[in-house]
Motif scaffolding. Structure first.
Motif, PDB file in Angstrom:
ATOM      1  N   MET A  64       0.837  -1.212   0.000  1.00 25.83           N
ATOM      2  CA  MET A  64       0.000   0.000   0.000  1.00 25.83           C
ATOM      3  C   MET A  64       0.862   1.248   0.000  1.00 25.83           C
ATOM      4  O   MET A  64       0.577   2.201  -0.709  1.00 25.83           O
ATOM      5  N   GLN A  65       1.924   1.232   0.792  1.00 26.17           N
ATOM      6  CA  GLN A  65       2.808   2.396   0.859  1.00 26.17           C
ATOM      7  C   GLN A  65       3.521   2.646  -0.463  1.00 26.17           C
ATOM      8  O   GLN A  65       3.854   3.775  -0.785  1.00 26.17           O
ATOM      9  N   ARG A  66       3.732   1.574  -1.229  1.00 20.45           N
ATOM     10  CA  ARG A  66       4.366   1.703  -2.548  1.00 20.45           C
ATOM     11  C   ARG A  66       3.348   1.963  -3.653  1.00 20.45           C
ATOM     12  O   ARG A  66       3.693   1.997  -4.820  1.00 20.45           O
ATOM     13  N   ASP A  67       2.073   2.096  -3.273  1.00 21.67           N
ATOM     14  CA  ASP A  67       0.966   2.278  -4.217  1.00 21.67           C
ATOM     15  C   ASP A  67       0.795   1.080  -5.144  1.00 21.67           C
ATOM     16  O   ASP A  67       0.285   1.205  -6.250  1.00 21.67           O
ATOM     17  N   ALA A  68       1.199  -0.095  -4.702  1.00 20.24           N
ATOM     18  CA  ALA A  68       0.989  -1.336  -5.448  1.00 20.24           C
ATOM     19  C   ALA A  68      -0.323  -1.928  -4.946  1.00 20.24           C
ATOM     20  O   ALA A  68      -0.346  -2.925  -4.219  1.00 20.24           O
ATOM     21  N   PHE A  69      -1.418  -1.302  -5.331  1.00 17.29           N
ATOM     22  CA  PHE A  69      -2.721  -1.635  -4.766  1.00 17.29           C
ATOM     23  C   PHE A  69      -3.192  -3.040  -5.125  1.00 17.29           C
ATOM     24  O   PHE A  69      -3.840  -3.693  -4.321  1.00 17.29           O
ATOM     25  N   LYS A  70      -2.901  -3.493  -6.331  1.00 16.63           N
ATOM     26  CA  LYS A  70      -3.320  -4.841  -6.711  1.00 16.63           C
ATOM     27  C   LYS A  70      -2.605  -5.879  -5.849  1.00 16.63           C
ATOM     28  O   LYS A  70      -3.232  -6.802  -5.331  1.00 16.63           O
ATOM     29  N   ASP A  71      -1.294  -5.723  -5.679  1.00 21.29           N
ATOM     30  CA  ASP A  71      -0.536  -6.636  -4.822  1.00 21.29           C
ATOM     31  C   ASP A  71      -1.043  -6.563  -3.385  1.00 21.29           C
ATOM     32  O   ASP A  71      -1.169  -7.589  -2.707  1.00 21.29           O
ATOM     33  N   ALA A  72      -1.321  -5.356  -2.926  1.00 22.66           N
ATOM     34  CA  ALA A  72      -1.817  -5.176  -1.561  1.00 22.66           C
ATOM     35  C   ALA A  72      -3.147  -5.892  -1.375  1.00 22.66           C
ATOM     36  O   ALA A  72      -3.363  -6.549  -0.356  1.00 22.66           O
ATOM     37  N   ARG A  73      -4.033  -5.780  -2.364  1.00 22.08           N
ATOM     38  CA  ARG A  73      -5.340  -6.433  -2.269  1.00 22.08           C
ATOM     39  C   ARG A  73      -5.186  -7.959  -2.211  1.00 22.08           C
ATOM     40  O   ARG A  73      -5.789  -8.619  -1.371  1.00 22.08           O
ATOM     41  N   VAL A  74      -4.366  -8.503  -3.084  1.00 20.45           N
ATOM     42  CA  VAL A  74      -4.176  -9.959  -3.123  1.00 20.45           C
ATOM     43  C   VAL A  74      -3.590 -10.448  -1.793  1.00 20.45           C
ATOM     44  O   VAL A  74      -4.057 -11.429  -1.221  1.00 20.45           O
ATOM     45  N   LEU A  75      -2.571  -9.770  -1.306  1.00 18.12           N
ATOM     46  CA  LEU A  75      -1.947 -10.169  -0.043  1.00 18.12           C
ATOM     47  C   LEU A  75      -2.920 -10.044   1.134  1.00 18.12           C
ATOM     48  O   LEU A  75      -2.964 -10.900   2.011  1.00 18.12           O
ATOM     49  N   ALA A  76      -3.711  -8.968   1.127  1.00 18.40           N
ATOM     50  CA  ALA A  76      -4.681  -8.767   2.205  1.00 18.40           C
ATOM     51  C   ALA A  76      -5.760  -9.855   2.168  1.00 18.40           C
ATOM     52  O   ALA A  76      -6.184 -10.352   3.210  1.00 18.40           O
ATOM     53  N   GLU A  77      -6.192 -10.230   0.968  1.00 20.36           N
ATOM     54  CA  GLU A  77      -7.185 -11.301   0.855  1.00 20.36           C
ATOM     55  C   GLU A  77      -6.608 -12.624   1.357  1.00 20.36           C
ATOM     56  O   GLU A  77      -7.282 -13.372   2.068  1.00 20.36           O
ATOM     57  N   GLN A  78      -5.375 -12.904   0.975  1.00 17.66           N
ATOM     58  CA  GLN A  78      -4.733 -14.133   1.443  1.00 17.66           C
ATOM     59  C   GLN A  78      -4.574 -14.108   2.958  1.00 17.66           C
ATOM     60  O   GLN A  78      -4.802 -15.128   3.629  1.00 17.66           O
ATOM     61  N   ALA A  79      -4.199 -12.970   3.500  1.00 15.70           N
ATOM     62  CA  ALA A  79      -4.038 -12.850   4.949  1.00 15.70           C
ATOM     63  C   ALA A  79      -5.368 -13.058   5.663  1.00 15.70           C
ATOM     64  O   ALA A  79      -5.423 -13.721   6.710  1.00 15.70           O
ATOM     65  N   GLU A  80      -6.440 -12.517   5.095  1.00 19.39           N
ATOM     66  CA  GLU A  80      -7.762 -12.717   5.710  1.00 19.39           C
ATOM     67  C   GLU A  80      -8.126 -14.199   5.730  1.00 19.39           C
ATOM     68  O   GLU A  80      -8.599 -14.723   6.750  1.00 19.39           O
ATOM     69  N   LEU A  81      -7.897 -14.880   4.623  1.00 24.90           N
ATOM     70  CA  LEU A  81      -8.220 -16.310   4.567  1.00 24.90           C
ATOM     71  C   LEU A  81      -7.359 -17.115   5.536  1.00 24.90           C
ATOM     72  O   LEU A  81      -7.860 -18.038   6.197  1.00 24.90           O
ATOM     73  N   ASP A  82      -6.079 -16.758   5.640  1.00 27.81           N
ATOM     74  CA  ASP A  82      -5.204 -17.444   6.601  1.00 27.81           C
ATOM     75  C   ASP A  82      -5.696 -17.216   8.032  1.00 27.81           C
ATOM     76  O   ASP A  82      -5.691 -18.139   8.855  1.00 27.81           O
ATOM     77  N   ALA A  83      -6.124 -15.993   8.332  1.00 26.90           N
ATOM     78  CA  ALA A  83      -6.618 -15.686   9.676  1.00 26.90           C
ATOM     79  C   ALA A  83      -7.894 -16.468   9.969  1.00 26.90           C
ATOM     80  O   ALA A  83      -8.072 -16.997  11.069  1.00 26.90           O
ATOM     81  N   ARG A  84      -8.768 -16.566   8.996  1.00 29.67           N
ATOM     82  CA  ARG A  84     -10.011 -17.318   9.191  1.00 29.67           C
ATOM     83  C   ARG A  84      -9.718 -18.822   9.362  1.00 29.67           C
ATOM     84  O   ARG A  84     -10.389 -19.500  10.141  1.00 29.67           O
ATOM     85  N   LEU A  85      -8.718 -19.306   8.648  1.00 27.81           N
ATOM     86  CA  LEU A  85      -8.324 -20.710   8.815  1.00 27.81           C
ATOM     87  C   LEU A  85      -7.741 -20.938  10.211  1.00 27.81           C
ATOM     88  O   LEU A  85      -8.033 -21.946  10.856  1.00 27.81           O
ATOM     89  N   ALA A  86      -6.934 -19.995  10.687  1.00 27.04           N
ATOM     90  CA  ALA A  86      -6.381 -20.105  12.048  1.00 27.04           C
ATOM     91  C   ALA A  86      -7.512 -20.136  13.071  1.00 27.04           C
ATOM     92  O   ALA A  86      -7.499 -20.955  14.002  1.00 27.04           O
ATOM     93  N   GLU A  87      -8.497 -19.271  12.881  1.00 32.61           N
ATOM     94  CA  GLU A  87      -9.651 -19.251  13.785  1.00 32.61           C
ATOM     95  C   GLU A  87     -10.391 -20.582  13.745  1.00 32.61           C
ATOM     96  O   GLU A  87     -10.742 -21.146  14.794  1.00 32.61           O
ATOM     97  N   ALA A  88     -10.602 -21.097  12.546  1.00 40.91           N
ATOM     98  CA  ALA A  88     -11.314 -22.374  12.405  1.00 40.91           C
ATOM     99  C   ALA A  88     -10.542 -23.510  13.066  1.00 40.91           C
ATOM    100  O   ALA A  88     -11.138 -24.385  13.708  1.00 40.91           O
ATOM    101  N   ARG A  89      -9.225 -23.498  12.929  1.00 34.78           N
ATOM    102  CA  ARG A  89      -8.416 -24.555  13.567  1.00 34.78           C
ATOM    103  C   ARG A  89      -8.545 -24.496  15.090  1.00 34.78           C
ATOM    104  O   ARG A  89      -8.665 -25.527  15.752  1.00 34.78           O
ATOM    105  N   VAL A  90      -8.503 -23.303  15.641  1.00 32.53           N
ATOM    106  CA  VAL A  90      -8.629 -23.159  17.094  1.00 32.53           C
ATOM    107  C   VAL A  90     -10.007 -23.614  17.559  1.00 32.53           C
ATOM    108  O   VAL A  90     -10.132 -24.358  18.536  1.00 32.53           O
ATOM    109  N   LEU A  91     -11.047 -23.178  16.855  1.00 31.55           N
ATOM    110  CA  LEU A  91     -12.399 -23.562  17.255  1.00 31.55           C
ATOM    111  C   LEU A  91     -12.621 -25.068  17.106  1.00 31.55           C
ATOM    112  O   LEU A  91     -13.279 -25.686  17.947  1.00 31.55           O
TER     113      LEU A  91
END
Length: 116
Positions: A64-91
């Motif tokens: 985001m700081q480099r204005d690479a918005f497409k890369d930022a979006r893809v990475l943020a989406e992947q991070a969200e999915l990883d976080a949701r998977l971590a939550e699912a594993r704990v639950l």
């Protein structure tokens, strides 16, 4: 006339192709929320997906700081999915622990009833 129209169309298509992606601020917010929710249910640094999610979020913020918005979006989406998977594993683990505890109690009750 056709030549002017052709040139105008080419320029318009070129400008459309150069249009940048919008900043994924909403996706970053969702990702941060997913990380917070995963931590709230008990995910910690021992859960590999949480570690990956945090790393990808940092990379997305850097993009985001480099204005690479497409890369930022893809990475943020992947991070969200990883976080949701971590939550699912704990639950899932918590549910399994509760199930094991209930099965243990049922076994003890059966033994007690058998002794009567």
């Amino acid at each position: 006339m056709i030549n002017r129209f052709s040139c105008a169309a080419t320029v318009l298509l070129g400008l459309t192709g150069c249009a940048s992606d919008p900043a994924p601020t909403e996706q970053l917010r969702l990702t941060e929320q997913a990380l917070a929710q995963a931590r709230a249910v008990g995910a910690d640094e021992q859960i590999a997906e949480l570690v990956m999610a945090e790393a990808k979020l940092r990379q997305a913020q850097s993009a985001m700081q480099r204005d690479a918005f497409k890369d930022a979006r893809v990475l943020a989406e992947q991070a969200e999915l990883d976080a949701r998977l971590a939550e699912a594993r704990v639950l899932t683990q918590k549910s399994q622990d509760q199930l094991n505890e209930l099965n243990s109690r049922i076994s003890r009750l059966r033994q007690q009833l058998g002794a009567l």
